[in-house]
Design a protein around this motif. Sequence first.
Motif, PDB file in Angstrom:
ATOM      1  N   GLY A  15       1.062  -6.276   9.696  1.00  0.00           N
ATOM      2  CA  GLY A  15       1.047  -4.988   9.009  1.00  0.00           C
ATOM      3  C   GLY A  15       2.368  -4.302   9.259  1.00  0.00           C
ATOM      4  N   CYS A  16       3.073  -3.953   8.183  1.00  0.00           N
ATOM      5  CA  CYS A  16       4.416  -3.376   8.308  1.00  0.00           C
ATOM      6  C   CYS A  16       4.531  -2.044   7.594  1.00  0.00           C
ATOM      7  CB  CYS A  16       5.456  -4.335   7.719  1.00  0.00           C
ATOM      8  SG  CYS A  16       5.591  -5.894   8.584  1.00  0.00           S
ATOM      9  N   THR A  17       5.485  -1.243   8.044  1.00  0.00           N
ATOM     10  CA  THR A  17       5.844  -0.002   7.371  1.00  0.00           C
ATOM     11  C   THR A  17       7.174  -0.205   6.658  1.00  0.00           C
ATOM     12  OG1 THR A  17       7.000   0.849   9.310  1.00  0.00           O
ATOM     13  CG2 THR A  17       4.669   1.429   9.089  1.00  0.00           C
ATOM     14  N   HIS A  18       7.360   0.562   5.589  1.00  0.00           N
ATOM     15  CA  HIS A  18       8.578   0.460   4.774  1.00  0.00           C
ATOM     16  C   HIS A  18       8.983   1.869   4.347  1.00  0.00           C
ATOM     17  CE1 HIS A  18       7.956  -3.933   4.118  1.00  0.00           C
ATOM     18  NE2 HIS A  18       6.704  -3.575   4.318  1.00  0.00           N
ATOM     19  N   LEU A  19      10.180   2.297   4.739  1.00  0.00           N
ATOM     20  CA  LEU A  19      10.685   3.600   4.313  1.00  0.00           C
ATOM     21  C   LEU A  19      11.016   3.547   2.829  1.00  0.00           C
ATOM     22  CD1 LEU A  19      13.043   4.453   7.298  1.00  0.00           C
ATOM     23  CD2 LEU A  19      10.727   5.302   6.887  1.00  0.00           C
ATOM     24  N   ILE A  20      10.506   4.511   2.079  1.00  0.00           N
ATOM     25  CA  ILE A  20      10.764   4.609   0.641  1.00  0.00           C
ATOM     26  C   ILE A  20      11.684   5.807   0.440  1.00  0.00           C
ATOM     27  CG2 ILE A  20       9.741   4.912  -1.644  1.00  0.00           C
ATOM     28  CD1 ILE A  20       8.981   2.268  -0.158  1.00  0.00           C
ATOM     29  N   ALA A  24       5.611   3.446   2.881  1.00  0.00           N
ATOM     30  CA  ALA A  24       4.613   2.538   2.311  1.00  0.00           C
ATOM     31  C   ALA A  24       4.266   1.482   3.362  1.00  0.00           C
ATOM     32  CB  ALA A  24       5.158   1.880   1.048  1.00  0.00           C
ATOM     33  N   LEU A  25       3.211   0.736   3.093  1.00  0.00           N
ATOM     34  CA  LEU A  25       2.758  -0.302   4.013  1.00  0.00           C
ATOM     35  C   LEU A  25       2.717  -1.648   3.311  1.00  0.00           C
ATOM     36  CD1 LEU A  25      -0.520   1.422   5.299  1.00  0.00           C
ATOM     37  CD2 LEU A  25       1.795   1.776   6.130  1.00  0.00           C
ATOM     38  N   SER A  26       2.733  -2.696   4.102  1.00  0.00           N
ATOM     39  CA  SER A  26       2.440  -4.027   3.589  1.00  0.00           C
ATOM     40  C   SER A  26       1.535  -4.720   4.591  1.00  0.00           C
ATOM     41  CB  SER A  26       3.720  -4.836   3.367  1.00  0.00           C
ATOM     42  OG  SER A  26       4.411  -5.022   4.575  1.00  0.00           O
ATOM     43  N   VAL A  41       0.852  -1.185   0.000  1.00  0.00           N
ATOM     44  CA  VAL A  41       0.000   0.000   0.000  1.00  0.00           C
ATOM     45  C   VAL A  41       0.889   1.236   0.000  1.00  0.00           C
ATOM     46  CG1 VAL A  41      -1.811   1.274   1.211  1.00  0.00           C
ATOM     47  CG2 VAL A  41      -1.730  -1.232   1.372  1.00  0.00           C
ATOM     48  N   ASP A  42       0.654   2.124  -0.951  1.00  0.00           N
ATOM     49  CA  ASP A  42       1.356   3.414  -0.967  1.00  0.00           C
ATOM     50  C   ASP A  42       0.299   4.500  -0.921  1.00  0.00           C
ATOM     51  OD1 ASP A  42       2.916   5.634  -1.305  1.00  0.00           O
ATOM     52  OD2 ASP A  42       3.656   5.085  -3.291  1.00  0.00           O
ATOM     53  N   ALA A  43      -0.015   4.949   0.297  1.00  0.00           N
ATOM     54  CA  ALA A  43      -1.026   5.981   0.481  1.00  0.00           C
ATOM     55  C   ALA A  43      -0.380   7.352   0.682  1.00  0.00           C
ATOM     56  CB  ALA A  43      -1.924   5.635   1.658  1.00  0.00           C
ATOM     57  N   GLY A  44       0.940   7.438   0.446  1.00  0.00           N
ATOM     58  CA  GLY A  44       1.641   8.709   0.563  1.00  0.00           C
ATOM     59  C   GLY A  44       1.913   9.143   1.991  1.00  0.00           C
ATOM     60  N   SER A  45       1.938   8.224   2.935  1.00  0.00           N
ATOM     61  CA  SER A  45       2.223   8.579   4.336  1.00  0.00           C
ATOM     62  C   SER A  45       3.594   9.245   4.416  1.00  0.00           C
ATOM     63  CB  SER A  45       2.201   7.335   5.227  1.00  0.00           C
ATOM     64  OG  SER A  45       0.929   6.738   5.219  1.00  0.00           O
TER      65      SER A  45
END
Length: 183
Positions: free
Chosen positions: A38-43, A51-53, A9-13
């Motif tokens: 549910g994880c976060t990922h620095l882009i 982004a999320l997964s 998921v890339d919701a622009g957080s």
Amino acid sequence: MTPHVVIGVDAGSATLRDADHLIQRLAAELALSEGVFGCTHLIRTGQPRVALSLALPDETAAARTREHLAREYPGTGTDAARAAAAGHRARTAGRAVLFPGAQAMAAATPTVAELLAHSAIDAVSVLGSPGPPDGALRLVTRGHIRPEWRSGRLVLAAVPAAGGALAPFEVPNPTPCCGDHGQ
């Protein structure tokens, strides 16, 4: 129940805090079970963001989640979303916000052994320590546990805390750095 369908998921957080809140909101809106990751990922490419997964238990849950995301976050099919899903699927990247045992362990002051026995966390590493901590040490969670996927294992980084206990390295409400120096 082992999650096996991973969605990015890339919701622009813009921040980890925003992404954490989004994961929690999605979990509530979709009534996701305790077994979901549910994880976060620095882009760091293009526009920096988080982004999320989500690792879901089956294709039915994944289809329902994709439908919801398409309605609420129409721009989620990005390279960042695909990268987040790939890192999570391989269990080599991702900072876990949701995982089995997260709520119970964050609400307690478990020993390291209890944390490992009652959550999806595979290991605890103490910064500056060559080996794993004693299982009898207490973990002062402050209601906040964010382990990361490392080489296929969910690992919580910890630091020594007062009274011979440990605390998660990541604090719940970090103080922003370099905000108003000299003002």
